[in-house]
Design an enzyme around this catalytic site. Structure first.
Site, PDB file in Angstrom:
ATOM      1  N   ASP A   8       4.538  16.473  12.583  1.00  0.00           N
ATOM      2  CA  ASP A   8       3.121  16.592  12.202  1.00  0.00           C
ATOM      3  C   ASP A   8       2.416  15.658  12.777  1.00  0.00           C
ATOM      4  O   ASP A   8       3.183  15.218  13.939  1.00  0.00           O
ATOM      5  CB  ASP A   8       3.740  15.176  10.727  1.00  0.00           C
ATOM      6  N   ASP A  10      -1.276  15.093  11.809  1.00  0.00           N
ATOM      7  CA  ASP A  10      -1.625  13.547  11.487  1.00  0.00           C
ATOM      8  C   ASP A  10      -1.229  12.906  10.811  1.00  0.00           C
ATOM      9  O   ASP A  10      -0.561  12.933  10.061  1.00  0.00           O
ATOM     10  CB  ASP A  10      -3.287  13.764  10.187  1.00  0.00           C
TER      11      ASP A  10
HETATM   12  C1  XBP Z   1      -2.859  16.098   6.525  1.00  0.00           C
HETATM   13  C2  XBP Z   1      -4.048  16.358   5.731  1.00  0.00           C
HETATM   14  C3  XBP Z   1      -4.847  17.685   6.728  1.00  0.00           C
HETATM   15  C4  XBP Z   1      -5.721  15.851   7.404  1.00  0.00           C
HETATM   16  C5  XBP Z   1      -7.536  16.655   7.355  1.00  0.00           C
HETATM   17  O1  XBP Z   1      -1.424  16.218   6.172  1.00  0.00           O
HETATM   18  O2  XBP Z   1      -3.782  16.343   4.661  1.00  0.00           O
HETATM   19  O3  XBP Z   1      -5.680  18.051   5.161  1.00  0.00           O
HETATM   20  O4  XBP Z   1      -6.141  15.102   6.492  1.00  0.00           O
HETATM   21  O5  XBP Z   1      -7.337  18.009   8.159  1.00  0.00           O
HETATM   22  P1  XBP Z   1      -0.058  16.311   6.681  1.00  0.00           P
HETATM   23  P2  XBP Z   1      -8.286  19.581   7.413  1.00  0.00           P
HETATM   24  O6  XBP Z   1      -0.259  15.008   8.308  1.00  0.00           O
HETATM   25  O7  XBP Z   1       0.953  15.684   6.132  1.00  0.00           O
HETATM   26  O8  XBP Z   1       0.131  17.390   7.851  1.00  0.00           O
HETATM   27  O9  XBP Z   1      -9.932  18.518   6.761  1.00  0.00           O
HETATM   28  O10 XBP Z   1      -8.116  20.355   8.515  1.00  0.00           O
HETATM   29  O11 XBP Z   1      -7.732  19.800   5.971  1.00  0.00           O
HETATM   30 MG    MG Z   2       1.005  13.286   8.602  1.00  0.00          MG
END
Ligand code: XBP
Ligand code: MG
Length: 263
Positions: A8, A10
């Protein structure tokens, strides 16, 4: 046998939510003249909604000053989201985000010890392309056999689609991979795709329930101690040991968890 690590982005590779996306959303609100502001706890609550665009629409539900019509809300969410992503890239370009402890080390160790790498993220591809050169250098593409983003998997986590696509891109079986996540939605997505999941706790999910995880650590530099391995930090030997003792289908959580939550 462990053949691949699916990462993952973020919260897992960097604290992008608190220090990146949240800050960029606030800059977008200001740029579009909106009196909206997401402080650290507020954004934590909003993270229950996966996807920045979807998160904006969910927030508009609670705002009196949001457009009434759905079509107008969607237009505004699209503008804000594009603006946010521009600010996110600018923030990274100015050195606003660093990898979490142990991330670069573990990625390098995996590559030198025949563990293939993939990315499975809910974030937009542009955000990965902005972040990864900063985390891993300009030749980051060469590190990952598959990079699956929001555009590839429109059904977002906890839906398993992003993990199924990563597994297909890797060309391995789900039981031969380990996921690395920081959120309950990410854990659920990995498990639903049959991939065992290691959790590295991020600031927003420090106290979340990760029942069903193959392993839970404060960060990748924290010591790993369990019956079949003892490593000073999360390394390939520890990944292999954790993976070897995991059955996703059985849904069993590990009996042990390292103490402390230092980051
Ligand atoms: C990541 C997300 C994304 C980010 C922002 O979740 O939910 O929406 O917050 O990116 P994970 P975007 O870590 O579970 O993959 O604005 O491009 O959506
Ligand atoms: Mg995440």
């Amino acid at each position: 046998m462990l053949r691949a690590l699916i990462c993952d982005v973020d919260g897992t590779l960097a604290e992008t939510e608190r220090d990146g996306h949240r800050v960029a959303f606030n800059r977008a609100f200001a740029e579009l003249g909106l009196p909206w502001h997401w402080d650290v706890p507020k954004y934590g609550g909003l993270l229950r909604v996966a996807g920045g665009y979807e998160r904006l629409l969910a927030y508009m539900e609670e705002r009196e000053d949001a457009p009434r019509e759905l079509a107008a809300r969607e237009r505004l969410a699209r503008s804000l989201h594009a603006c946010k992503n521009r600010h996110y890239a600018t923030l990274i370009a100015h050195g606003g985000l660093e990898p979490r402890p142990g991330v670069r080390r573990l990625i390098g160790q995996c590559l030198s010890q025949d563990i293939a790498l993939a990315v499975a993220t809910t974030t937009s591809r542009g955000n990965v392309e902005a972040l990864f050169p900063h985390l891993f250098g300009t030749r980051w593409h060469e590190l990952f056999r598959a990079v699956v983003c929001a555009e590839d998997a429109p059904r977002k986590k906890p839906d398993p689609l992003v993990y199924r696509l990563a597994i297909a891109g890797l060309g391995c079986r789900s039981c031969e991979a380990l996921a690395m996540e920081d959120s309950p939605a990410g854990l659920a997505a990995a498990r639903a795709a049959g991939v065992a999941c290691l959790i590295t706790r991020s600031s927003y999910f420090d106290n979340a329930d990760f029942t069903g995880a193959a392993w839970i650590c404060a960060n990748l530099d924290a010591p790993v101690r369990r019956s079949n391995t003892a490593s000073a930090r999360m390394d390939v030997a520890a990944l292999r040991a954790i993976h070897a003792h995991t059955t996703v289908a059985g849904g069993k959580a590990p009996a042990m968890q390292p103490p402390g939550k230092s980051r």
